[in-house]
Design an enzyme around this catalytic site. Structure first.
Site, PDB file in Angstrom:
ATOM      1  N   ARG A   1     -33.871  32.806 -12.503  1.00 41.94           N
ATOM      2  CA  ARG A   1     -33.165  31.521 -12.374  1.00 41.94           C
ATOM      3  C   ARG A   1     -34.105  30.324 -12.221  1.00 41.94           C
ATOM      4  O   ARG A   1     -33.744  29.301 -11.659  1.00 41.94           O
ATOM      5  CB  ARG A   1     -32.172  31.528 -11.210  1.00 41.94           C
ATOM      6  CG  ARG A   1     -31.062  32.539 -11.374  1.00 41.94           C
ATOM      7  CD  ARG A   1     -29.888  32.203 -10.486  1.00 41.94           C
ATOM      8  NE  ARG A   1     -28.972  33.309 -10.441  1.00 41.94           N
ATOM      9  CZ  ARG A   1     -28.985  34.262  -9.511  1.00 41.94           C
ATOM     10  NH1 ARG A   1     -29.875  34.206  -8.540  1.00 41.94           N
ATOM     11  NH2 ARG A   1     -28.120  35.232  -9.541  1.00 41.94           N
TER      12      ARG A   1
ATOM     13  N   LYS B   1     -40.746   7.371 -25.036  1.00 37.46           N
ATOM     14  CA  LYS B   1     -39.754   8.442 -24.872  1.00 37.46           C
ATOM     15  C   LYS B   1     -39.359   8.556 -23.394  1.00 37.46           C
ATOM     16  O   LYS B   1     -38.174   8.657 -23.066  1.00 37.46           O
ATOM     17  CB  LYS B   1     -40.289   9.778 -25.413  1.00 37.46           C
ATOM     18  CG  LYS B   1     -39.266  10.891 -25.199  1.00 37.46           C
ATOM     19  CD  LYS B   1     -39.308  12.045 -26.142  1.00 37.46           C
ATOM     20  CE  LYS B   1     -38.099  12.962 -25.863  1.00 37.46           C
ATOM     21  NZ  LYS B   1     -38.136  14.220 -26.529  1.00 37.46           N
TER      22      LYS B   1
ATOM     23  N   GLU C   1     -28.513  12.827 -21.093  1.00 41.71           N
ATOM     24  CA  GLU C   1     -27.855  12.341 -22.307  1.00 41.71           C
ATOM     25  C   GLU C   1     -26.363  12.096 -22.092  1.00 41.71           C
ATOM     26  O   GLU C   1     -25.531  12.480 -22.907  1.00 41.71           O
ATOM     27  CB  GLU C   1     -28.076  13.374 -23.430  1.00 41.71           C
ATOM     28  CG  GLU C   1     -28.312  12.755 -24.781  1.00 41.71           C
ATOM     29  CD  GLU C   1     -28.889  13.738 -25.789  1.00 41.71           C
ATOM     30  OE1 GLU C   1     -30.052  13.585 -26.144  1.00 41.71           O
ATOM     31  OE2 GLU C   1     -28.160  14.652 -26.199  1.00 41.71           O
TER      32      GLU C   1
ATOM     33  N   ARG D   1     -30.186   7.903 -24.075  1.00 46.29           N
ATOM     34  CA  ARG D   1     -31.106   8.903 -24.632  1.00 46.29           C
ATOM     35  C   ARG D   1     -30.811   9.180 -26.117  1.00 46.29           C
ATOM     36  O   ARG D   1     -31.710   9.455 -26.896  1.00 46.29           O
ATOM     37  CB  ARG D   1     -31.026  10.199 -23.804  1.00 46.29           C
ATOM     38  CG  ARG D   1     -32.073  11.184 -24.206  1.00 46.29           C
ATOM     39  CD  ARG D   1     -32.248  12.306 -23.221  1.00 46.29           C
ATOM     40  NE  ARG D   1     -33.226  13.224 -23.788  1.00 46.29           N
ATOM     41  CZ  ARG D   1     -33.774  14.227 -23.158  1.00 46.29           C
ATOM     42  NH1 ARG D   1     -33.453  14.461 -21.918  1.00 46.29           N
ATOM     43  NH2 ARG D   1     -34.658  15.009 -23.757  1.00 46.29           N
TER      44      ARG D   1
ATOM     45  N   HIS E   1     -32.165  10.518 -37.101  1.00 47.07           N
ATOM     46  CA  HIS E   1     -32.077  11.982 -37.043  1.00 47.07           C
ATOM     47  C   HIS E   1     -30.811  12.579 -37.659  1.00 47.07           C
ATOM     48  O   HIS E   1     -30.836  13.721 -38.105  1.00 47.07           O
ATOM     49  CB  HIS E   1     -32.238  12.472 -35.600  1.00 47.07           C
ATOM     50  CG  HIS E   1     -33.669  12.537 -35.165  1.00 47.07           C
ATOM     51  ND1 HIS E   1     -34.471  11.412 -35.103  1.00 47.07           N
ATOM     52  CD2 HIS E   1     -34.457  13.568 -34.801  1.00 47.07           C
ATOM     53  CE1 HIS E   1     -35.681  11.767 -34.696  1.00 47.07           C
ATOM     54  NE2 HIS E   1     -35.703  13.066 -34.511  1.00 47.07           N
TER      55      HIS E   1
ATOM     56  N   HIS F   1     -31.483  15.477 -40.172  1.00 42.57           N
ATOM     57  CA  HIS F   1     -31.073  16.880 -40.025  1.00 42.57           C
ATOM     58  C   HIS F   1     -30.373  17.375 -41.289  1.00 42.57           C
ATOM     59  O   HIS F   1     -30.600  18.498 -41.745  1.00 42.57           O
ATOM     60  CB  HIS F   1     -30.173  17.059 -38.796  1.00 42.57           C
ATOM     61  CG  HIS F   1     -30.932  16.941 -37.505  1.00 42.57           C
ATOM     62  ND1 HIS F   1     -30.387  16.417 -36.365  1.00 42.57           N
ATOM     63  CD2 HIS F   1     -32.206  17.280 -37.192  1.00 42.57           C
ATOM     64  CE1 HIS F   1     -31.301  16.435 -35.400  1.00 42.57           C
ATOM     65  NE2 HIS F   1     -32.405  16.953 -35.887  1.00 42.57           N
TER      66      HIS F   1
HETATM   67  N1  LIG Z   1     -37.616  19.806 -26.747  1.00 43.64           N
HETATM   68  C1  LIG Z   1     -37.552  18.707 -27.437  1.00 43.64           C
HETATM   69  O1  LIG Z   1     -37.183  17.627 -26.941  1.00 43.64           O
HETATM   70  C2  LIG Z   1     -37.966  18.738 -28.879  1.00 43.64           C
HETATM   71  C3  LIG Z   1     -38.169  17.544 -29.582  1.00 43.64           C
HETATM   72  C4  LIG Z   1     -38.606  17.626 -30.897  1.00 43.64           C
HETATM   73  C5  LIG Z   1     -38.811  18.867 -31.504  1.00 43.64           C
HETATM   74  N2  LIG Z   1     -38.583  19.997 -30.781  1.00 43.64           N
HETATM   75  C6  LIG Z   1     -38.795  21.310 -31.391  1.00 43.64           C
HETATM   76  O2  LIG Z   1     -40.150  21.415 -31.781  1.00 43.64           O
HETATM   77  C7  LIG Z   1     -40.247  22.352 -32.849  1.00 43.64           C
HETATM   78  C8  LIG Z   1     -41.200  21.810 -33.889  1.00 43.64           C
HETATM   79  O3  LIG Z   1     -42.460  21.640 -33.285  1.00 43.64           O
HETATM   80  P1  LIG Z   1     -43.809  21.578 -34.145  1.00 43.64           P
HETATM   81  O4  LIG Z   1     -43.627  20.600 -35.248  1.00 43.64           O
HETATM   82  O5  LIG Z   1     -44.902  21.382 -33.179  1.00 43.64           O
HETATM   83  O6  LIG Z   1     -43.834  22.994 -34.877  1.00 43.64           O
HETATM   84  P2  LIG Z   1     -44.515  24.419 -34.495  1.00 43.64           P
HETATM   85  O7  LIG Z   1     -44.506  24.647 -33.057  1.00 43.64           O
HETATM   86  O8  LIG Z   1     -43.847  25.413 -35.376  1.00 43.64           O
HETATM   87  O9  LIG Z   1     -46.019  24.231 -34.974  1.00 43.64           O
HETATM   88  C9  LIG Z   1     -46.250  23.954 -36.326  1.00 43.64           C
HETATM   89  C10 LIG Z   1     -47.474  24.666 -36.857  1.00 43.64           C
HETATM   90  O10 LIG Z   1     -48.644  24.037 -36.346  1.00 43.64           O
HETATM   91  C11 LIG Z   1     -49.583  25.034 -35.932  1.00 43.64           C
HETATM   92  N3  LIG Z   1     -50.403  24.401 -34.897  1.00 43.64           N
HETATM   93  C12 LIG Z   1     -50.063  24.130 -33.618  1.00 43.64           C
HETATM   94  N4  LIG Z   1     -51.045  23.443 -33.022  1.00 43.64           N
HETATM   95  C13 LIG Z   1     -52.038  23.317 -33.926  1.00 43.64           C
HETATM   96  C14 LIG Z   1     -53.324  22.685 -33.898  1.00 43.64           C
HETATM   97  N5  LIG Z   1     -53.757  22.017 -32.841  1.00 43.64           N
HETATM   98  N6  LIG Z   1     -54.081  22.752 -35.026  1.00 43.64           N
HETATM   99  C15 LIG Z   1     -53.649  23.391 -36.126  1.00 43.64           C
HETATM  100  N7  LIG Z   1     -52.428  23.973 -36.221  1.00 43.64           N
HETATM  101  C16 LIG Z   1     -51.647  23.936 -35.129  1.00 43.64           C
HETATM  102  C17 LIG Z   1     -48.711  26.167 -35.453  1.00 43.64           C
HETATM  103  O11 LIG Z   1     -49.436  27.367 -35.482  1.00 43.64           O
HETATM  104  C18 LIG Z   1     -47.565  26.138 -36.474  1.00 43.64           C
HETATM  105  O12 LIG Z   1     -47.919  26.851 -37.629  1.00 43.64           O
HETATM  106  C19 LIG Z   1     -38.857  22.589 -33.374  1.00 43.64           C
HETATM  107  O13 LIG Z   1     -38.421  23.873 -32.996  1.00 43.64           O
HETATM  108  C20 LIG Z   1     -38.009  21.533 -32.659  1.00 43.64           C
HETATM  109  O14 LIG Z   1     -36.696  21.973 -32.394  1.00 43.64           O
HETATM  110  C21 LIG Z   1     -38.185  19.961 -29.496  1.00 43.64           C
END
Ligand SMILES: NC(=O)c1ccc[n+]([C@@H]2O[C@H](COP(=O)([O-])OP(=O)(O)OC[C@H]3O[C@@H](n4cnc5c(N)ncnc54)[C@H](O)[C@@H]3O)[C@@H](O)[C@H]2O)c1
Length: 316
Positions: free
Chosen positions: A74, A180, A190, A195, A202, A206
């Protein structure tokens, strides 16, 4: 938030050697199976509620780790070391955690804010072009939402953005994250309509990335969505036309596909109507009057939206 700390420093772990749980990178692994891997790893190592789990990776790893921390016993402590630009400026802050489920993105999740976020902008040097520009679209979005000179600084420093000038990027990530956080602090769960403004572009994005079968990276779709929301706002007489033109031109100069148009408008509109911001059956879109002047409006007439997605911006 701690900027530019090295990730294996004693500040993160004390003098103990941390155990590691490795999860493959990519959205296709953001699921219940790999959540279970994290939970099994925590259990195997007899972690307790007073222990801290640290995510080291992009948004996928940050979201999944924080969700595991939310549900394990939890709730245990969580800290994040985001390694992509997108996760530094967006996914790390605000406490949204979760996994995808049965094809739906982030269907299962919880609010679990990280106690500390360590940002090492040096890590950005190894990102591939696609990942870098995908993350940079969220930086631009934050600059549009901000009413200070953040946007001017970006527009004046195109060469430093392209060359990934380290000093400039460190300052830019910090400013972006601050925008942010300002929105989140006003509306953490939200519920107040503040927010949601972070969702600029977006709803269009999407639908665009889904229609592309996720071959278009998220941030690239966001840049396209921002251009569409500016075109839409201009059509309705809300967005200052000169502001709209300037931003669309800037996005175009940075290489975002703002002149791309949609042929299958019916399918696109169906996808847009899946948006979480919908109230009853009414779609809600985020539009801007100008920089830092953002609002959420109900969309009663879908025809204007449908026209906008099939039209190139007049600017180009
Ligand atoms: N929680 C939130 O508020 C929020 C906001 C926006 C996006 N997200 C989520 O984030 C995710 C997308 O994140 P992302 O774009 O980071 O994608 P990801 O985590 O899939 O990373 C993308 C790629 O970059 C590579 N990578 C990571 N760090 C690296 C580095 N320093 N150098 C080289 N390669 C590197 C990874 O291995 C992967 O192949 C989605 O699932 C989305 O839903 C969450």
């Amino acid at each position: 938030m701690v900027l530019n700390q090295y990730v294996l420093s004693p500040e993160l772990y004390g003098n103990t050697v941390p155990m590691q749980i490795c999860i493959p990178a990519g959205e296709q692994f953001k699921n219940a199976e790999y959540l279970k891997e994290i939970l099994d790893g925590l259990l195997k190592n007899r972690c307790s509620r007073s222990d801290t789990v640290t995510a080291f990776g992009g948004g996928v790893i940050c979201d999944m780790t924080a969700f595991a921390a939310a549900v394990y016993m939890r709730g245990m402590h969580v800290q994040l070391v985001p390694t992509t630009l997108l996760s530094m400026v967006d996914a790390s802050a605000g406490g949204k955690s979760g996994i995808d489920y049965r094809g739906y993105k982030n269907l299962i999740g919880a609010f679990k804010p990280a106690e500390t976020i360590f940002i090492c902008t040096e890590l950005l040097a190894t990102l591939d072009e696609e990942q870098y520009w995908s993350g940079f679209a969220e930086v631009i979005k934050h600059a549009l939402l901000s009413d200070d000179d953040f946007l001017d600084q970006l527009m004046l420093n195109k060469a430093r953005i392209v060359s990934r000038d380290h000093e400039f990027l460190a300052e830019t990530v910090k400013r972006s994250l601050q925008v942010k956080i300002t929105f989140i602090e006003q509306d953490p769960c939200e519920t107040k309509g503040v927010r949601q403004l972070l969702n600029l572009g977006h709803t269009f994005a999407h639908a665009y990335e889904t229609l592309s079968d996720f071959t278009v990276p998220h941030g690239t779709a966001v840049a396209w969505g921002i251009a569409k929301s500016l075109q839409y706002g201009t059509k309705l007489g809300i967005t200052d036309p000169e502001y709209g033109r300037t931003i669309i031109r800037f996005l175009n100069e940075l290489g975002y596909p703002v002149s791309s148009t949609i042929r299958n408008r019916k399918k696109f509109m169906e996808l847009m109507l899946l948006d979480k911001k919908k109230k009853g059956n009414t779609l809600q879109l985020i539009v801007q009057k100008n920089r830092g002047e953002t609002m959420m409006i109900p969309v009663h007439d879908h025809e204007q939206v449908s026209i906008v997605i099939s039209e190139k911006p007049q600017t180009l």
